[in-house]
Design a protein around this motif. Structure first.
Motif, PDB file in Angstrom:
ATOM      1  N   THR A   1     -31.066  19.098   0.540  1.00 51.79           N
ATOM      2  CA  THR A   1     -32.526  19.210   0.596  1.00 51.79           C
ATOM      3  C   THR A   1     -32.949  20.345   1.517  1.00 51.79           C
ATOM      4  N   LEU A   2     -32.257  20.479   2.645  1.00 45.23           N
ATOM      5  CA  LEU A   2     -32.586  21.553   3.585  1.00 45.23           C
ATOM      6  C   LEU A   2     -32.463  22.918   2.914  1.00 45.23           C
ATOM      7  N   ASN A   3     -31.407  23.141   2.162  1.00 47.21           N
ATOM      8  CA  ASN A   3     -31.234  24.422   1.469  1.00 47.21           C
ATOM      9  C   ASN A   3     -32.293  24.632   0.398  1.00 47.21           C
ATOM     10  N   GLN A   4     -32.729  23.540  -0.219  1.00 47.49           N
ATOM     11  CA  GLN A   4     -33.818  23.645  -1.197  1.00 47.49           C
ATOM     12  C   GLN A   4     -35.111  24.069  -0.517  1.00 47.49           C
ATOM     13  N   ILE A   5     -35.337  23.563   0.698  1.00 46.87           N
ATOM     14  CA  ILE A   5     -36.518  23.980   1.465  1.00 46.87           C
ATOM     15  C   ILE A   5     -36.429  25.461   1.814  1.00 46.87           C
ATOM     16  N   TYR A   6     -35.249  25.898   2.272  1.00 44.17           N
ATOM     17  CA  TYR A   6     -35.070  27.322   2.575  1.00 44.17           C
ATOM     18  C   TYR A   6     -35.369  28.186   1.349  1.00 44.17           C
ATOM     19  N   ASP A   7     -34.842  27.795   0.198  1.00 44.01           N
ATOM     20  CA  ASP A   7     -35.070  28.564  -1.028  1.00 44.01           C
ATOM     21  C   ASP A   7     -36.553  28.604  -1.378  1.00 44.01           C
ATOM     22  N   PHE A   8     -37.223  27.473  -1.184  1.00 44.15           N
ATOM     23  CA  PHE A   8     -38.660  27.402  -1.458  1.00 44.15           C
ATOM     24  C   PHE A   8     -39.437  28.352  -0.543  1.00 44.15           C
TER      25      PHE A   8
ATOM     26  N   ASP B   1     -38.162  15.083  10.513  1.00 42.09           N
ATOM     27  CA  ASP B   1     -36.881  15.567  11.015  1.00 42.09           C
ATOM     28  C   ASP B   1     -36.401  16.803  10.264  1.00 42.09           C
ATOM     29  N   ILE B   2     -36.441  16.759   8.932  1.00 45.41           N
ATOM     30  CA  ILE B   2     -35.896  17.870   8.156  1.00 45.41           C
ATOM     31  C   ILE B   2     -36.825  19.079   8.183  1.00 45.41           C
ATOM     32  N   THR B   3     -38.145  18.837   8.225  1.00 42.45           N
ATOM     33  CA  THR B   3     -39.083  19.948   8.319  1.00 42.45           C
ATOM     34  C   THR B   3     -38.963  20.639   9.670  1.00 42.45           C
ATOM     35  N   GLY B   4     -38.822  19.849  10.727  1.00 39.15           N
ATOM     36  CA  GLY B   4     -38.661  20.421  12.052  1.00 39.15           C
ATOM     37  C   GLY B   4     -37.395  21.249  12.160  1.00 39.15           C
ATOM     38  N   PHE B   5     -36.304  20.762  11.528  1.00 36.01           N
ATOM     39  CA  PHE B   5     -35.061  21.520  11.568  1.00 36.01           C
ATOM     40  C   PHE B   5     -35.181  22.813  10.768  1.00 36.01           C
ATOM     41  N   ALA B   6     -35.875  22.753   9.638  1.00 32.40           N
ATOM     42  CA  ALA B   6     -36.127  23.977   8.869  1.00 32.40           C
ATOM     43  C   ALA B   6     -36.950  24.964   9.704  1.00 32.40           C
ATOM     44  N   ALA B   7     -37.950  24.457  10.416  1.00 33.36           N
ATOM     45  CA  ALA B   7     -38.784  25.320  11.255  1.00 33.36           C
ATOM     46  C   ALA B   7     -37.987  25.925  12.406  1.00 33.36           C
TER      47      ALA B   7
ATOM     48  N   GLY C   1     -39.769  16.813  19.883  1.00 34.79           N
ATOM     49  CA  GLY C   1     -39.036  17.994  19.474  1.00 34.79           C
ATOM     50  C   GLY C   1     -37.627  17.796  18.980  1.00 34.79           C
ATOM     51  N   LYS C   2     -37.190  16.563  18.747  1.00 37.88           N
ATOM     52  CA  LYS C   2     -35.861  16.370  18.165  1.00 37.88           C
ATOM     53  C   LYS C   2     -35.955  16.519  16.648  1.00 37.88           C
ATOM     54  N   THR C   3     -35.140  17.400  16.088  1.00 41.74           N
ATOM     55  CA  THR C   3     -35.106  17.589  14.646  1.00 41.74           C
ATOM     56  C   THR C   3     -33.656  17.498  14.188  1.00 41.74           C
ATOM     57  N   ALA C   4     -33.427  17.094  12.933  1.00 43.05           N
ATOM     58  CA  ALA C   4     -32.042  16.914  12.509  1.00 43.05           C
ATOM     59  C   ALA C   4     -31.946  16.607  11.029  1.00 43.05           C
ATOM     60  N   ILE C   5     -30.719  16.756  10.526  1.00 41.53           N
ATOM     61  CA  ILE C   5     -30.351  16.208   9.225  1.00 41.53           C
ATOM     62  C   ILE C   5     -29.112  15.341   9.431  1.00 41.53           C
ATOM     63  N   ASP C   6     -28.814  14.527   8.437  1.00 41.24           N
ATOM     64  CA  ASP C   6     -27.638  13.662   8.486  1.00 41.24           C
ATOM     65  C   ASP C   6     -26.442  14.349   7.837  1.00 41.24           C
ATOM     66  N   LEU C   7     -25.259  13.939   8.242  1.00 39.78           N
ATOM     67  CA  LEU C   7     -24.019  14.319   7.580  1.00 39.78           C
ATOM     68  C   LEU C   7     -23.381  13.067   6.985  1.00 39.78           C
TER      69      LEU C   7
ATOM     70  N   PHE D   1     -35.191  28.501  10.060  1.00 39.57           N
ATOM     71  CA  PHE D   1     -35.598  29.512   9.082  1.00 39.57           C
ATOM     72  C   PHE D   1     -36.180  30.718   9.806  1.00 39.57           C
ATOM     73  N   LEU D   2     -35.663  31.903   9.497  1.00 39.88           N
ATOM     74  CA  LEU D   2     -36.094  33.138  10.162  1.00 39.88           C
ATOM     75  C   LEU D   2     -35.954  33.037  11.687  1.00 39.88           C
ATOM     76  N   ARG D   3     -35.008  32.216  12.127  1.00 39.58           N
ATOM     77  CA  ARG D   3     -34.745  31.949  13.546  1.00 39.58           C
ATOM     78  C   ARG D   3     -35.935  31.290  14.254  1.00 39.58           C
ATOM     79  N   GLY D   4     -36.790  30.654  13.483  1.00 35.97           N
ATOM     80  CA  GLY D   4     -37.834  29.837  14.097  1.00 35.97           C
ATOM     81  C   GLY D   4     -39.247  30.238  13.752  1.00 35.97           C
ATOM     82  N   LEU D   5     -40.045  29.263  13.311  1.00 32.81           N
ATOM     83  CA  LEU D   5     -41.473  29.463  13.098  1.00 32.81           C
ATOM     84  C   LEU D   5     -42.208  28.178  13.459  1.00 32.81           C
ATOM     85  N   ASP D   6     -43.513  28.273  13.602  1.00 32.58           N
ATOM     86  CA  ASP D   6     -44.313  27.125  14.041  1.00 32.58           C
ATOM     87  C   ASP D   6     -44.315  26.015  12.993  1.00 32.58           C
TER      88      ASP D   6
END
Length: 347
Positions: free
Chosen positions: A80-87, A109-115, A141-147, A118-123
């Motif tokens: 899902t994270l990679n799908q967000i990056y592609d989007f 969690d996943i949106t915060g980690f993408a932020a 400020g804790k963000t994460a994905i599961d493994l 992605f591009l080394r960080g955005l708001d």
């Protein structure tokens, strides 16, 4: 409307109030010069609130794009994270644009980690729509994905620009998810606020709505104080994980299908309290937990759960750090070798 300001590596407001969702565009516009807002949400939340949030953002000058994924803990993964990056790439999101996390803890969690990455960080902004996300995961400020190996094992610290909590969104929650959030609420009373715990003892799941806005504000303020003292989770902030060492093991044992996070935490708190508290305090906690339709234990044997505790993020080398509350409102950090912890729990 109540407002709490978090003074961490980034200073940001948390707004709490009924009906605030329709004002999200104007409130967020005060915090950013971004031209484009990329909403990340799940299908359930989009159906309920996607249209009104988009409308409010557009009315306040944002170009809005939206990514929607299927709800559930299983979506908090690298796919899902990679799908967000592609989007974000497809919609030419730049470092001066922003993300909006609209939903529960998985979305936040996943949106915060993408932020954060992605591009080394955005708001990004947090608009939590579940009780658990409002009182806990959206703040700090804790963000994460599961493994496949465990929960929240890949993440980053990334403070949001602002958090907007509208208790009215909780009226659409199925009872199981309101109970889920109450697991974390009870935790706050246990670790830091005996008066909050006593207040929770006076209500039940079907009556807590009467004081829910106040309860949310109290929990957020507790977390604010803890985060301000220990933003990067090396000391005091660990107390927020009371019930989580066993709770995460329960979630993993049942493949994140049988117990919600708050339910697993509730059981984890009670199981730890049974080991460390007087019978009177243990019974008080269990009674409170049951009042909110949460479990005090699970069918899985402790011998089967304990090996999974070794995947806890509070483990350092062969040492496991865990939280006990021998008195309500007073959390303590303890540590043992992982082997000693297992032997102690089984003794």
């Amino acid at each position: 409307m109540n407002m709490i300001t978090v003074h961490a590596s980034r200073v940001y407001p948390i707004w709490i109030g009924r009906g605030l969702l329709k004002q999200c565009g104007s409130l967020l516009r005060e915090q950013t010069k971004a031209k484009t807002a990329a909403i990340v949400t799940d299908d359930n939340v989009d159906r309920l609130y996607g249209t009104s949030v988009v409308a409010s953002l557009v009315q306040n000058g944002f170009r809005v794009v939206k990514f929607v994924f299927l709800h559930g803990e299983s979506a908090k993964c690298s796919k899902t994270l990679n799908q967000i990056y592609d989007f974000l790439c497809a919609h030419e999101i730049t470092r001066t644009d922003c993300l909006v996390a609209l939903g529960g803890g998985v979305v936040g969690d996943i949106t915060g980690f993408a932020a954060a990455t992605f591009l080394r960080g955005l708001d990004y902004f947090q608009i939590p729509t579940t009780l658990l996300a409002q009182v806990d995961s959206s703040v700090g400020g804790k963000t994460a994905i599961d493994l496949p190996s465990g929960k929240n094992l890949v993440g980053a610290f990334k403070q949001p620009v602002a958090v907007l909590c509208d208790p009215d969104t909780l009226q659409t929650l199925p009872e199981i998810f309101l109970a889920d959030g109450m697991g974390e609420v009870i935790k706050y009373g246990e670790i830091q606020d005996a008066k909050l715990f006593e207040q929770l003892e006076q209500y039940k799941l079907d009556t807590i709505h009467e004081v829910l806005e106040q309860v949310i504000t109290t929990c957020i303020d507790i977390k604010r104080r803890v985060v301000e003292e220990d933003e990067f989770d090396t000391g005091l902030r660990m107390i927020l994980n009371f019930g989580h060492t066993l709770g995460h093991a329960i979630e993993s044992y049942y493949h994140y299908e049988t117990y919600t996070h708050g339910s697993a935490v509730a059981a984890g708190m009670c199981m730890m309290a049974k080991k460390t508290c007087t019978s009177e305090l243990y019974e008080r906690l269990c009674h409170c937990v049951l009042s909110y339709h949460l479990p005090t234990e699970v069918p899985a044997k402790l011998e089967a759960l304990l090996p999974l505790c070794g995947k806890d993020k509070k483990r350092a080398n062969d040492t496991l750090r865990f939280i006990v509350c021998e008195e309500i409102g007073d959390a303590q950090i303890r540590s043992m070798t992982f082997e000693a912890f297992q032997n102690w729990m089984l003794s």
